[in-house]
Design an enzyme around this catalytic site. Structure first.
Site, short mmCIF file in Angstrom:
data_model
loop_
_atom_site.label_atom_id
_atom_site.label_comp_id
_atom_site.label_asym_id
_atom_site.label_seq_id
_atom_site.Cartn_x
_atom_site.Cartn_y
_atom_site.Cartn_z
CB THR A 87 -45.07 5.97 -17.83
OG1 THR A 87 -46.46 5.72 -18.14
CG2 THR A 87 -44.66 5.09 -16.66
CB CYS A 141 -48.32 11.91 -24.70
SG CYS A 141 -48.25 13.42 -25.68
CG ASP A 142 -48.52 6.69 -21.13
OD1 ASP A 142 -47.37 6.62 -20.63
OD2 ASP A 142 -49.53 6.20 -20.58
CG LEU A 143 -44.48 4.36 -27.64
CD1 LEU A 143 -45.84 4.17 -28.29
CD2 LEU A 143 -43.47 4.84 -28.67
#
Length: 367
Positions: free
Chosen positions: A195, A144-146
């Site tokens: 992000t 979810c935040d790569l």
């Protein structure tokens, strides 16, 4: 009557812990570098993630996920059986988690220093990233935040061959959830998870279950950034990005991006999530495989492709310098002509450059 019970002996194997420096601060806490000296005099280093009690859910979620992923390829390793609870200098409760120290820093800084990376680095870093991502997905999680900031580099030195290589690993699992669940990170005013620069079209829809393919869109953004040396959606505001995603638009892929890399990124940017495939399938994409013969394709744990570290060969062993503490520690640095480095000897070190451009780094690898 005197008791015959023996007094417990001091644990001579417990390492002495010493603060070295702060590695950075974020929304959910900070990360510090500590050294540990064992009874035999050997020293090793760990990064320690520290979070306030109000962010307990995030760091506890991350610790549980990392515990499940221990031993998996391409994943930053955590240590210990539980979070360490302590009180800071202000009397506030904090939680600590020990993880591997990435002496090479993160991919964001690596790209900032080197700008766009060579084809070799892009392909090998992408392959390492996919292998780690395949492990995450095989365990039923969505990161979810790569993004490059959450991808850490580990320099490895071979004293005999004088070869320095880099290994890339995925970190920061504070937003990670189980596939099929709705993220608790979506908010009314900002209905997206992760992000903004790296979020997928499905991330801007409120009340949508999170699937593994969300990470593959972010992967495409990371690969594109390695190819061109700048953020995807560069120059756009968060609202602009959201509007374009809702209209079915993806970040622009410059003509300078090689054809095979372009096709790989375009597959990651498929509007229909199911058309992106899986991490294991992307490992077999021509961009990464080329003309190499692949045996045992589709195996578990990110099968397919070949994992190797990328790096450079140096003529002279790395010298020592005291970047971390006043008292010099046993540190080694990759020599470079960049101003990011200090000259540590009267005779300049030389670097033998292969076909790919020599990457620079301003981080000191700790042995």
């Amino acid at each position: 009557m005197r008791s015959n019970r023996k007094k417990p002996k001091n644990d001579q194997t417990k390492p002495e812990m010493k603060f070295i420096k702060s590695l950075g601060k974020g929304t959910y806490g900070s990360v510090d570098l500590f050294s540990y000296t064992k009874g035999d005099g050997s020293t090793f280093y760990n990064a320690v993630k520290i979070s306030d009690s109000k962010y307990y859910n995030s760091i506890n979620r991350e610790f549980k996920v990392l515990s499940k992923l221990r031993g998996c390829q391409g994943i930053v390793q955590s240590f210990g059986n539980s979070l360490l609870q302590e009180t800071d200098s202000d009397g506030k409760k904090v939680y600590k988690m020990a993880i591997e120290y990435a002496a090479g820093g993160n991919l964001t800084d690596f790209i900032r220093i080197n700008r766009k990376l060579s084809d070799t680095f892009v392909k090998d870093f992408t392959r390492m990233l996919l292998q780690g991502l395949a492990s995450v997905h095989d365990h039923g999680y969505v990161h979810c935040d790569l993004k490059p900031e959450n991808l850490l580099l580990f320099p490895r030195h071979d004293q005999e061959t004088r070869f320095c290589s880099y290994e890339l690993k995925i970190s920061d699992f504070g937003l990670t959830i189980k596939a099929g669940e709705e993220s608790v990170c979506w908010e009314t005013k900002s209905p997206f998870v992760g992000t903004p620069l790296y979020m997928s079209p499905e991330s801007v829809h409120d009340g949508t279950a999170v699937e593994k393919t969300l990470d593959l869109w972010s992967l495409g953004c990371v690969v594109l950034e390695m190819c061109v040396g700048k953020h995807p959606w560069s120059g756009f505001s968060v609202d602009d990005i959201k509007s374009r995603l809702l209209c079915g638009k993806a970040p622009e892929i410059p003509e300078t991006v090689p054809c095979d890399a372009r096709k790989f990124v375009e597959k990651c940017f498929a509007r229909k999530a199911e058309e992106r495939g899986s991490a294991s399938e992307l490992l077999l994409h021509p961009f990464l495989v080329g003309e190499r013969k692949v045996d045992g394709a589709g195996g578990g744990g990110g099968g397919g492709g070949e994992r190797r570290r990328v790096g450079l060969r140096i003529r002279k062993p790395p010298e020592r310098f005291d970047d971390i503490a006043k008292k010099p520690l046993k540190l080694k640095v990759i020599s470079s002509k960049s101003s990011q480095f200090k000259r540590v000897s009267n005779k300049p070190q030389k670097v033998k450059i292969g076909r790919s451009r020599h990457p620079k780094s301003n981080f000191a690898p700790v042995q």
